[in-house]
Design an enzyme around this catalytic site. Structure first.
Site, PDB file in Angstrom:
ATOM      1  CD  GLU A   1      -6.896 -11.668   2.671  1.00  0.00           C
ATOM      2  OE1 GLU A   1      -6.557 -10.707   1.951  1.00  0.00           O
ATOM      3  OE2 GLU A   1      -6.866 -11.644   3.910  1.00  0.00           O
TER       4      GLU A   1
ATOM      5  CG  HIS B   1      -1.713  -1.056   1.589  1.00  0.00           C
ATOM      6  ND1 HIS B   1      -1.262  -2.203   2.177  1.00  0.00           N
ATOM      7  CD2 HIS B   1      -3.052  -1.211   1.449  1.00  0.00           C
ATOM      8  CE1 HIS B   1      -2.270  -3.028   2.352  1.00  0.00           C
ATOM      9  NE2 HIS B   1      -3.368  -2.465   1.922  1.00  0.00           N
TER      10      HIS B   1
ATOM     11  CG  ASP C   1      -3.171  -9.735   3.023  1.00  0.00           C
ATOM     12  OD1 ASP C   1      -2.578  -9.307   4.032  1.00  0.00           O
ATOM     13  OD2 ASP C   1      -4.193  -9.200   2.563  1.00  0.00           O
TER      14      ASP C   1
ATOM     15  CG  ASP D   1      -8.907 -10.660   7.782  1.00  0.00           C
ATOM     16  OD1 ASP D   1      -8.602 -11.801   7.399  1.00  0.00           O
ATOM     17  OD2 ASP D   1      -8.733  -9.638   7.100  1.00  0.00           O
TER      18      ASP D   1
ATOM     19  CG  ASP E   1      -4.796 -11.170   7.499  1.00  0.00           C
ATOM     20  OD1 ASP E   1      -5.630 -11.733   6.769  1.00  0.00           O
ATOM     21  OD2 ASP E   1      -4.674  -9.933   7.578  1.00  0.00           O
TER      22      ASP E   1
ATOM     23  CG  ASP F   1      -4.214 -10.900  -0.841  1.00  0.00           C
ATOM     24  OD1 ASP F   1      -3.334 -10.864  -1.729  1.00  0.00           O
ATOM     25  OD2 ASP F   1      -4.636  -9.871  -0.272  1.00  0.00           O
TER      26      ASP F   1
ATOM     27  CG  ASP G   1       1.939  -0.980   3.319  1.00  0.00           C
ATOM     28  OD1 ASP G   1       1.275  -0.668   4.316  1.00  0.00           O
ATOM     29  OD2 ASP G   1       1.522  -1.732   2.412  1.00  0.00           O
TER      30      ASP G   1
HETATM   31  C1  XUL Z   1      -7.451  -6.480   4.378  1.00  0.00           C
HETATM   32  C2  XUL Z   1      -6.647  -6.936   3.232  1.00  0.00           C
HETATM   33  C3  XUL Z   1      -5.781  -5.909   2.605  1.00  0.00           C
HETATM   34  C4  XUL Z   1      -5.766  -5.987   1.117  1.00  0.00           C
HETATM   35  C5  XUL Z   1      -5.030  -4.848   0.472  1.00  0.00           C
HETATM   36  O1  XUL Z   1      -8.177  -7.480   4.983  1.00  0.00           O
HETATM   37  O2  XUL Z   1      -6.697  -8.079   2.849  1.00  0.00           O
HETATM   38  O3  XUL Z   1      -4.504  -6.030   3.131  1.00  0.00           O
HETATM   39  O4  XUL Z   1      -5.195  -7.172   0.671  1.00  0.00           O
HETATM   40  O5  XUL Z   1      -5.524  -3.617   0.847  1.00  0.00           O
HETATM   41 CO    CO Z   2      -5.761  -9.083   1.272  1.00  0.00          CO
END
Ligand code: XUL
Ligand code: CO
Length: 441
Positions: A266, A99, A337, A305, A307, A294, A102
């Site tokens: 994702e 992003h 991600d 989430d 991740d 992702d 970042d």
């Molecule tokens: C948020 C997410 C973000 C996107 C990019 O849940 O997945 O990191 O991948 O903005």
């Molecule tokens: Co994402």
């Protein structure tokens, strides 16, 4: 100065290796079908989770120990770039994603922010020239700053819409400058908390207007990367507009944007939507929308989430099955991600986490390839739907029947014979394939 002085280049040592800093299954040059693992998997490191994340959570402050954290402002941003390219080289990953926020600190106004971005983008460009690393995609963060409290393109405040547009304009220019292969739009705060104060129709129309302007600007500057929407059902808003692959598809079609976008699916967003990862991949694939992935996983006991780095071999197998059936992801890829757990705060953990993710997808790839070669699932499915190959079934799929004829046919049926779906047998077969691939030396 090295940020990871103890880490040497991560190499493939095979399933027997006891070296934690080695791949057990990911062997970049090994061919799976007609392509190498590296060509198929197209792994990418997420800048935000690996170089910017401090591992704070809603109950506790950051725990991450990062060598670059001794710097501040633009110096910190530069130290991160240096660390990032050392990390990519040592891990052997060819792509990364970021992003805007970042890579460079926000200034006191948009102009200053853009100047900071220019400095870091030109530094990244120099590093890219000296390495084989490419930008899988970039995006802009239109959700963290308080100005985005009510959304960005779906905000009630037109000034915010304009500000968000200016940020995406800059994001697309960066994508063009760094030759990004894709550009991602994740909805951030594009959604709502309650209908009591929300004009849903205006917000959706505005979101579509925003995307149309982005498509036009990408064309204007000659950015040819794939534009991607990333579905997510909730977080941070209660109801995100890009809920899942199906709602994104309805949105894109309704606003005549379907030819300009594909989806970035994702795993953890799929499960938050009440779907499996493979459901979202399949839905996107059969509608010609599967663009990129992702790669992460949620925790089955937690409803948010999380991740996590992918480690579930069953999930990576079914995901790679969809990806192979899609003919791969190119120009998309598998972007991690994913973040290390708050307790895994040492720099070495960043390598260990990517190793488990890459090895898990390598296993998934090998198993999926074998399942496809041996037509295991295709065989079951073909048999299960054989009633549509002739007789009344053939007439249905060829559009050669109607309710009158079907009623006549149904009245003449003396019995209907269904057969077992053999789900347990299929699962046992998949386990057998998985265990065989993992055990193969
Ligand atoms: C948020 C997410 C973000 C996107 C990019 O849940 O997945 O990191 O991948 O903005
Ligand atoms: Co994402």
């Amino acid at each position: 100065m090295s940020s990871f002085p103890n880490i040497k280049k991560i190499r493939y040592e095979g399933p027997e290796s006891s070296n934690p800093f080695a791949f057990k299954h990911y062997n970049p040059e090994e061919k799976v079908g007609s392509q190498t693992m590296e060509e198929i998997l197209r792994f990418s490191v997420a800048y935000w989770h690996t170089f910017t994340e401090d591992l704070s959570d809603p109950f506790g402050s950051g725990t991450a120990l990062r060598p670059w954290d001794r710097y501040q402002g633009l110096d910190l941003a530069k130290a991160r770039v240096e660390a990032a390219f050392e990390f990519f080289e040592k891990l052997g990953v060819r792509y990364f994603c970021f992003h805007d926020v970042d890579i460079a600190p926000e200034g006191s106004n948009l102009r200053e922010t853009n100047q900071n971005l220019d400095i870091i983008v030109s530094m990244i460009k120099d590093y890219m020239k000296d390495s084989k690393v490419k930008l899988l995609w970039n995006t802009v963060n239109n959700f963290t700053h308080p100005r985005f409290v009510h959304g960005a393109a779906s905000s009630n405040q037109a000034d915010v819409f304009a500000y968000a547009a200016a940020k995406v304009k800059k994001g697309l220019e960066i994508a063009k400058e760094l030759e990004a292969e894709n550009y991602v739009f994740w909805g951030g705060r594009e959604g709502y908390e309650t209908l009591l104060n929300t004009d849903m129709k205006l917000e959706l129309d505005n979101l579509a207007r925003f995307f149309r302007m982005a498509v036009d600007y990408a064309k204007e500057i000659g950015f040819e990367g794939q534009l991607l929407l990333e579905p997510k059902p909730k977080e941070p808003t209660t109801h995100q507009y890009d809920f899942d692959a199906a709602s994104c598809y309805a949105f894109l079609q309704h606003y005549d944007l379907q030819d300009d976008f594909k989806l970035n699916i994702e795993a953890n967003h799929a499960t938050l939507a009440g779907h499996t990862f493979e459901h979202e991949l399949r839905y996107a694939r059969i509608h010609g929308l599967l663009g990129s992935v992702d790669a992460n996983q949620g925790h089955p006991l937690l409803g948010w989430d999380t991740d996590e780095f992918p480690s579930d071999l069953y999930a990576t197998t079914l995901a790679m099955y969809e990806i192979l059936k899609n003919g791969g992801l190119k120009p998309g890829g598998l972007n991690f991600d994913a973040k290390v757990r708050r307790g895994s705060f040492e720099p070495d953990d960043l390598f260990l986490a990517h190793i488990v993710g890459m090895d898990s997808f390598a296993v998934g790839l090998k198993v999926a390839q074998k399942l496809i070669e041996d037509q295991v699932l295709d065989g079951w499915i073909e048999k299960r739907y054989e009633s549509y190959r002739d007789g009344i079934g053939k007439a249905i799929v060829e559009g050669k029947t109607d309710f009158h004829k079907l009623e006549e046919y149904a009245l003449g049926l003396s019995e209907i014979r269904n057969e077992s779906g053999r789900l347990e047998q299929i699962k046992a077969t998949i386990n057998q394939y998985l265990l065989n691939v993992v055990a193969r030396k």
